[in-house]
Write an enzyme that holds these catalytic residues in place. Structure first.
Site, PDB file in Angstrom:
ATOM      1  N   HIS A  64      36.804  47.556  42.892  1.00 59.39           N
ATOM      2  CA  HIS A  64      37.143  47.385  41.474  1.00 59.39           C
ATOM      3  C   HIS A  64      36.153  46.433  40.803  1.00 59.39           C
ATOM      4  O   HIS A  64      35.701  45.470  41.422  1.00 59.39           O
ATOM      5  CB  HIS A  64      38.572  46.855  41.314  1.00 59.39           C
ATOM      6  N   PRO A  65      35.858  46.683  39.536  1.00 59.20           N
ATOM      7  CA  PRO A  65      34.947  45.787  38.810  1.00 59.20           C
ATOM      8  C   PRO A  65      35.670  44.541  38.322  1.00 59.20           C
ATOM      9  O   PRO A  65      36.900  44.527  38.190  1.00 59.20           O
ATOM     10  CB  PRO A  65      34.517  46.649  37.619  1.00 59.20           C
ATOM     11  N   GLU A  84      40.018  51.860  30.285  1.00 58.33           N
ATOM     12  CA  GLU A  84      41.124  50.923  30.508  1.00 58.33           C
ATOM     13  C   GLU A  84      40.800  49.545  29.939  1.00 58.33           C
ATOM     14  O   GLU A  84      41.620  48.946  29.245  1.00 58.33           O
ATOM     15  CB  GLU A  84      41.433  50.848  32.009  1.00 58.33           C
ATOM     16  N   GLN A  85      39.598  49.052  30.218  1.00 58.99           N
ATOM     17  CA  GLN A  85      39.227  47.730  29.720  1.00 58.99           C
ATOM     18  C   GLN A  85      39.095  47.731  28.191  1.00 58.99           C
ATOM     19  O   GLN A  85      39.537  46.792  27.530  1.00 58.99           O
ATOM     20  CB  GLN A  85      37.945  47.237  30.393  1.00 58.99           C
ATOM     21  N   PHE A 116      39.767  40.103  40.492  1.00 58.04           N
ATOM     22  CA  PHE A 116      41.088  40.112  39.873  1.00 58.04           C
ATOM     23  C   PHE A 116      41.384  41.524  39.389  1.00 58.04           C
ATOM     24  O   PHE A 116      40.574  42.125  38.684  1.00 58.04           O
ATOM     25  CB  PHE A 116      41.110  39.139  38.690  1.00 58.04           C
ATOM     26  N   ALA A 119      46.654  46.154  36.090  1.00 58.80           N
ATOM     27  CA  ALA A 119      46.775  47.384  35.305  1.00 58.80           C
ATOM     28  C   ALA A 119      46.861  46.953  33.841  1.00 58.80           C
ATOM     29  O   ALA A 119      47.857  46.385  33.416  1.00 58.80           O
ATOM     30  CB  ALA A 119      48.002  48.175  35.730  1.00 58.80           C
ATOM     31  N   VAL A 120      45.801  47.198  33.093  1.00 57.01           N
ATOM     32  CA  VAL A 120      45.695  46.633  31.750  1.00 57.01           C
ATOM     33  C   VAL A 120      46.409  47.444  30.677  1.00 57.01           C
ATOM     34  O   VAL A 120      46.583  46.950  29.563  1.00 57.01           O
ATOM     35  CB  VAL A 120      44.210  46.410  31.348  1.00 57.01           C
TER      36      VAL A 120
END
Length: 166
Positions: A64-65, A84-85, A116, A119-120
């Site tokens: 994950h980034p 998502e971001q 970190f 789920a945004v």
């Protein structure tokens, strides 16, 4: 019925850069025969993720980034991660907010050895920052478990955007 290759092509990115999960899940009865839905595919993928070795699950976490990190700045996120971001406003941080995210990303990754993960969807940058500031104080075991749960939630959200619900 989908071939293994088609299944992995379609669902191999649901768990970030971890197609082995879809590869292993293909043999699950949940994804064979009947029409696929988000819940059935999610159950099969999660079952594989949960029985994967700790090292394999750690690899999924590490795939994950960082949130609002260097990959986002360089435009190198997967399409799912980018959307998502952006949906959480992480592509519109003030310089001060970006500096705080960078500071927390560095501290978190140094402490836990993985980025970190949250789920945004449905959260804004303030919600995410608050969770970040709380979770950086967790123990490694607590945070590994929390991050794995968040990965599973992200997978469900991605599947719900790809498939009908049950």
């Amino acid at each position: 019925m989908m071939t293994r290759e088609d299944f992995v092509d379609r669902f191999g990115g649901v768990f970030e850069h971890s197609p082995f999960i879809a590869e292993r899940a293909y043999d699950d009865d949940l994804v064979r025969g009947e029409a696929l839905n988000a819940q059935r595919v999610h159950a099969a993928l999660v079952a594989v993720f949960r029985v994967a070795s700790e090292e394999e699950r750690l690899g999924v976490l590490r795939a994950h980034p960082d949130l609002a990190g260097r990959l986002a700045i360089a435009g190198e996120l997967t399409e799912d991660s980018r959307k998502e971001q952006a949906g959480a406003g992480l592509d519109r941080l003030s310089p001060e907010e970006h500096a705080r995210f960078t500071e927390l990303n560095n501290a978190y990754t140094q402490k836990f050895g993985f980025p970190f993960i949250i789920a945004v969807k449905g959260l804004n940058r303030h919600d995410i920052l608050s969770a970040f500031q709380t979770r950086v104080n967790n123990s490694w075991d607590e945070e590994f478990s929390t991050a794995c749960g968040q990965v599973e939630r992200i997978a469900l959200l991605r599947l719900e955007s790809m498939l009908p619900s049950a």
